[in-house]
Design an enzyme around this catalytic site. Structure first.
Site, PDB file in Angstrom:
ATOM      1  N   SER A 116       0.833  -1.207   0.000  1.00 36.14           N
ATOM      2  CA  SER A 116       0.000   0.000   0.000  1.00 36.14           C
ATOM      3  C   SER A 116       0.859   1.245   0.000  1.00 36.14           C
ATOM      4  O   SER A 116       0.386   2.323  -0.333  1.00 36.14           O
ATOM      5  CB  SER A 116      -0.847   0.050   1.274  1.00 36.14           C
ATOM      6  OG  SER A 116      -1.566  -1.116   1.442  1.00 36.14           O
TER       7      SER A 116
ATOM      8  N   HIS B 217      -1.524  -2.910  -6.995  1.00 32.99           N
ATOM      9  CA  HIS B 217      -2.182  -2.530  -5.740  1.00 32.99           C
ATOM     10  C   HIS B 217      -3.696  -2.692  -5.860  1.00 32.99           C
ATOM     11  O   HIS B 217      -4.365  -1.917  -6.548  1.00 32.99           O
ATOM     12  CB  HIS B 217      -1.806  -1.093  -5.360  1.00 32.99           C
ATOM     13  CG  HIS B 217      -2.310  -0.712  -4.018  1.00 32.99           C
ATOM     14  ND1 HIS B 217      -2.718   0.551  -3.682  1.00 32.99           N
ATOM     15  CD2 HIS B 217      -2.512  -1.464  -2.898  1.00 32.99           C
ATOM     16  CE1 HIS B 217      -3.123   0.577  -2.425  1.00 32.99           C
ATOM     17  NE2 HIS B 217      -3.021  -0.638  -1.936  1.00 32.99           N
TER      18      HIS B 217
ATOM     19  N   GLU C 158      -4.234  -0.389  -9.111  1.00 31.12           N
ATOM     20  CA  GLU C 158      -3.158   0.538  -9.442  1.00 31.12           C
ATOM     21  C   GLU C 158      -1.984  -0.285  -9.965  1.00 31.12           C
ATOM     22  O   GLU C 158      -1.525  -1.209  -9.283  1.00 31.12           O
ATOM     23  CB  GLU C 158      -2.722   1.339  -8.209  1.00 31.12           C
ATOM     24  CG  GLU C 158      -3.735   2.379  -7.764  1.00 31.12           C
ATOM     25  CD  GLU C 158      -3.286   3.180  -6.530  1.00 31.12           C
ATOM     26  OE1 GLU C 158      -3.468   4.405  -6.543  1.00 31.12           O
ATOM     27  OE2 GLU C 158      -2.768   2.576  -5.566  1.00 31.12           O
TER      28      GLU C 158
ATOM     29  N   ASN D 145      -3.962   6.013  -1.867  1.00 27.65           N
ATOM     30  CA  ASN D 145      -3.614   6.184  -0.449  1.00 27.65           C
ATOM     31  C   ASN D 145      -2.999   7.543  -0.155  1.00 27.65           C
ATOM     32  O   ASN D 145      -3.088   8.045   0.961  1.00 27.65           O
ATOM     33  CB  ASN D 145      -2.692   5.059   0.023  1.00 27.65           C
ATOM     34  CG  ASN D 145      -3.485   3.806   0.341  1.00 27.65           C
ATOM     35  OD1 ASN D 145      -4.682   3.869   0.590  1.00 27.65           O
ATOM     36  ND2 ASN D 145      -2.836   2.661   0.334  1.00 27.65           N
TER      37      ASN D 145
HETATM   38  N1  CAA Z   1     -15.499 -10.024   0.263  1.00 27.96           N
HETATM   39  C1  CAA Z   1     -16.202 -10.289  -0.841  1.00 27.96           C
HETATM   40  N2  CAA Z   1     -17.345  -9.667  -1.178  1.00 27.96           N
HETATM   41  C2  CAA Z   1     -17.800  -8.737  -0.325  1.00 27.96           C
HETATM   42  C3  CAA Z   1     -17.124  -8.410   0.862  1.00 27.96           C
HETATM   43  C4  CAA Z   1     -15.930  -9.101   1.146  1.00 27.96           C
HETATM   44  N3  CAA Z   1     -15.208  -8.843   2.238  1.00 27.96           N
HETATM   45  N4  CAA Z   1     -17.818  -7.438   1.491  1.00 27.96           N
HETATM   46  C5  CAA Z   1     -18.889  -7.173   0.736  1.00 27.96           C
HETATM   47  N5  CAA Z   1     -18.872  -7.948  -0.360  1.00 27.96           N
HETATM   48  C6  CAA Z   1     -19.836  -7.946  -1.458  1.00 27.96           C
HETATM   49  C7  CAA Z   1     -21.170  -8.443  -0.975  1.00 27.96           C
HETATM   50  O1  CAA Z   1     -21.250  -9.847  -1.056  1.00 27.96           O
HETATM   51  C8  CAA Z   1     -22.110  -7.758  -1.949  1.00 27.96           C
HETATM   52  O2  CAA Z   1     -22.097  -8.461  -3.170  1.00 27.96           O
HETATM   53  P1  CAA Z   1     -23.383  -8.469  -4.146  1.00 27.96           P
HETATM   54  O3  CAA Z   1     -23.615  -7.049  -4.559  1.00 27.96           O
HETATM   55  O4  CAA Z   1     -22.907  -9.322  -5.259  1.00 27.96           O
HETATM   56  O5  CAA Z   1     -24.495  -9.036  -3.342  1.00 27.96           O
HETATM   57  C9  CAA Z   1     -21.433  -6.411  -2.217  1.00 27.96           C
HETATM   58  O6  CAA Z   1     -20.047  -6.581  -1.872  1.00 27.96           O
HETATM   59  C10 CAA Z   1     -22.012  -5.303  -1.379  1.00 27.96           C
HETATM   60  O7  CAA Z   1     -21.898  -5.713  -0.018  1.00 27.96           O
HETATM   61  P2  CAA Z   1     -22.983  -5.412   1.086  1.00 27.96           P
HETATM   62  O8  CAA Z   1     -24.329  -5.261   0.447  1.00 27.96           O
HETATM   63  O9  CAA Z   1     -22.828  -6.428   2.162  1.00 27.96           O
HETATM   64  O10 CAA Z   1     -22.509  -4.079   1.775  1.00 27.96           O
HETATM   65  P3  CAA Z   1     -22.244  -2.669   1.146  1.00 27.96           P
HETATM   66  O11 CAA Z   1     -23.166  -2.323   0.039  1.00 27.96           O
HETATM   67  O12 CAA Z   1     -22.145  -1.791   2.324  1.00 27.96           O
HETATM   68  O13 CAA Z   1     -20.800  -2.792   0.483  1.00 27.96           O
HETATM   69  C11 CAA Z   1     -18.493  -2.496   0.603  1.00 27.96           C
HETATM   70  C12 CAA Z   1     -19.699  -3.194   1.207  1.00 27.96           C
HETATM   71  C13 CAA Z   1     -18.300  -2.943  -0.844  1.00 27.96           C
HETATM   72  C14 CAA Z   1     -17.278  -2.916   1.417  1.00 27.96           C
HETATM   73  C15 CAA Z   1     -18.753  -0.945   0.639  1.00 27.96           C
HETATM   74  O14 CAA Z   1     -19.094  -0.570   1.946  1.00 27.96           O
HETATM   75  C16 CAA Z   1     -17.569  -0.136   0.198  1.00 27.96           C
HETATM   76  O15 CAA Z   1     -17.315   0.029  -0.983  1.00 27.96           O
HETATM   77  N6  CAA Z   1     -16.822   0.417   1.181  1.00 27.96           N
HETATM   78  C17 CAA Z   1     -15.604   1.189   0.897  1.00 27.96           C
HETATM   79  C18 CAA Z   1     -14.452   0.237   0.744  1.00 27.96           C
HETATM   80  C19 CAA Z   1     -13.192   0.947   0.425  1.00 27.96           C
HETATM   81  O16 CAA Z   1     -13.082   2.171   0.360  1.00 27.96           O
HETATM   82  N7  CAA Z   1     -12.159   0.151   0.207  1.00 27.96           N
HETATM   83  C20 CAA Z   1     -10.820   0.659  -0.025  1.00 27.96           C
HETATM   84  C21 CAA Z   1     -10.078   0.619   1.258  1.00 27.96           C
HETATM   85  S1  CAA Z   1      -8.492   1.325   1.082  1.00 27.96           S
HETATM   86  C22 CAA Z   1      -7.569   0.089   0.486  1.00 27.96           C
HETATM   87  O17 CAA Z   1      -7.927  -1.028   0.360  1.00 27.96           O
HETATM   88  C23 CAA Z   1      -6.206   0.521   0.094  1.00 27.96           C
HETATM   89  C24 CAA Z   1      -5.159   0.312   1.070  1.00 27.96           C
HETATM   90  O18 CAA Z   1      -4.066   0.035   0.643  1.00 27.96           O
HETATM   91  C25 CAA Z   1      -5.344   0.561   2.496  1.00 27.96           C
END
Ligand code: CAA
Length: 294
Positions: A119, A140, A152, A190
């Protein structure tokens, strides 16, 4: 180069997702962990996600079985020997990554590509631990890798055009949106997202709003899918802290420094969702903000 077998080092938060989506693309997967317990937990997460996809009717049981059957878990680097691509998804510890790359470089076939899912750490520094800096790149992914559309693709000064193309081709095969990012700490996302999460922690420290109100504010006011403190818990507070340290050192800017609250929470072993407690307590049915008595 045709990819048919992919190795993933680390089966944690990111590694299990990367393993799953690469297997879904039809490749053979070998995923390596440091001990059997961590490996079993990582593979169980893949089983759970595949099970959920079948329950929702998004995947046939036979396809889920085939995806799972293409994944082999191992504790031994030797099992990565004939991989065409090895993707590193370990914790953000440069010394650990360098040690791993030096070991794996001597085992994996010479024409294979190496990629780091770091990251925040330098791609070039990791490439230098191998004899194949030209075939070394950053890939990434974002959490959860199964869902987040972005990949990325990061080039160091040594990354060849072929290796870079492999990254973009891989992204296309996985159905990801790809962006080219330079080998600077935090790449694109990030660089912008980490200071935002850190600032949300500072805002809470300064009494600008409660945990819940800060999160609700950004969800309802800026249409973010998660508020910044929920997101920090989701990323992992230990991970966020180590990214902050790397960026603070690299950029020398106060906005990347860890707020005191984050430092204390990580010292106490409160890493967010994965440890059961962070800005929210996850022990009940619904997460409860810790400043509301959770
Ligand atoms: N693994 C696999 N699938 C997942 C999952 C997981 N951990 N969490 C959720 N899903 C799937 C669900 O199964 C669902 O799939 P369908 O649409 O096919 O049914 C879909 O994602 C939506 O999930 P939910 O309805 O349960 O919940 P939601 O609508 O709140 O979505 C989320 C969950 C996708 C995590 C959403 O909240 C989101 O986009 N959050 C922001 C995440 C984000 O910003 N990530 C980046 C983090 S920073 C990073 O990763 C970089 C780094 O280096 C630190």
């Amino acid at each position: 180069m045709e990819i048919s077998k992919v190795g993933v080092v680390g089966c944690g938060l990111m590694g299990h997702g990367i393993t799953q989506i690469c297997s879904q693309a039809g490749w053979e997967l070998v995923v390596r962990e440091v001990d059997q317990d961590k490996l079993d937990k990582g593979l169980a997460k893949i089983d759970k996600q595949l099970g959920r996809a079948v329950e929702k009717g998004k995947l046939e049981q036979s396809d889920a079985d085939a995806i799972r059957a293409r994944i082999t878990g191992t504790l031994d680097y030797a099992d990565l020997a004939d991989c065409d691509l090895v993707i590193e998804a370990m914790t953000e510890d440069l010394a650990g990554k360098l040690e791993m790359w030096a070991a794996v470089d001597g085992i994996v076939k010479d024409d294979a590509y190496f990629a780091t899912n770091t990251s925040s750490l330098s791609v070039a520094d990791q490439a230098a631990a191998t004899k194949r800096a030209d075939r070394f790149l950053g890939l990434h992914f974002f959490n959860p890798a199964q869902v987040m559309p972005l990949l990325e693709v990061v080039r160091s000064g040594e990354t060849s055009d072929d290796a870079s193309k492999l990254g973009f081709d891989l992204g296309e095969t996985l159905g990801k949106t790809t962006v080219a990012a330079g080998d600077n700490r935090g790449f694109i996302v990030n660089r912008l997202l980490v200071p935002y999460m850190l600032d949300a922690i500072r805002a809470n420290e300064q009494g600008v709003g409660s945990i819940k109100d800060i999160d609700t504010g950004m969800m309802a006011g800026a249409s973010h899918p998660m508020g910044p403190l929920t997101l920090a818990d989701f990323v992992g507070l230990d991970t966020l802290a180590s990214i902050a340290d790397v960026m603070a050192e690299s950029y020398g800017e106060e906005r990347f420094a860890q707020p005191e609250t984050l430092r204390k929470m990580v010292s106490a072993g409160n890493y967010g969702r994965k440890s059961g407690k962070g800005f929210y307590d996850y022990s009940g049915e619904k997460p409860v903000p810790v400043d509301a008595g959770g």
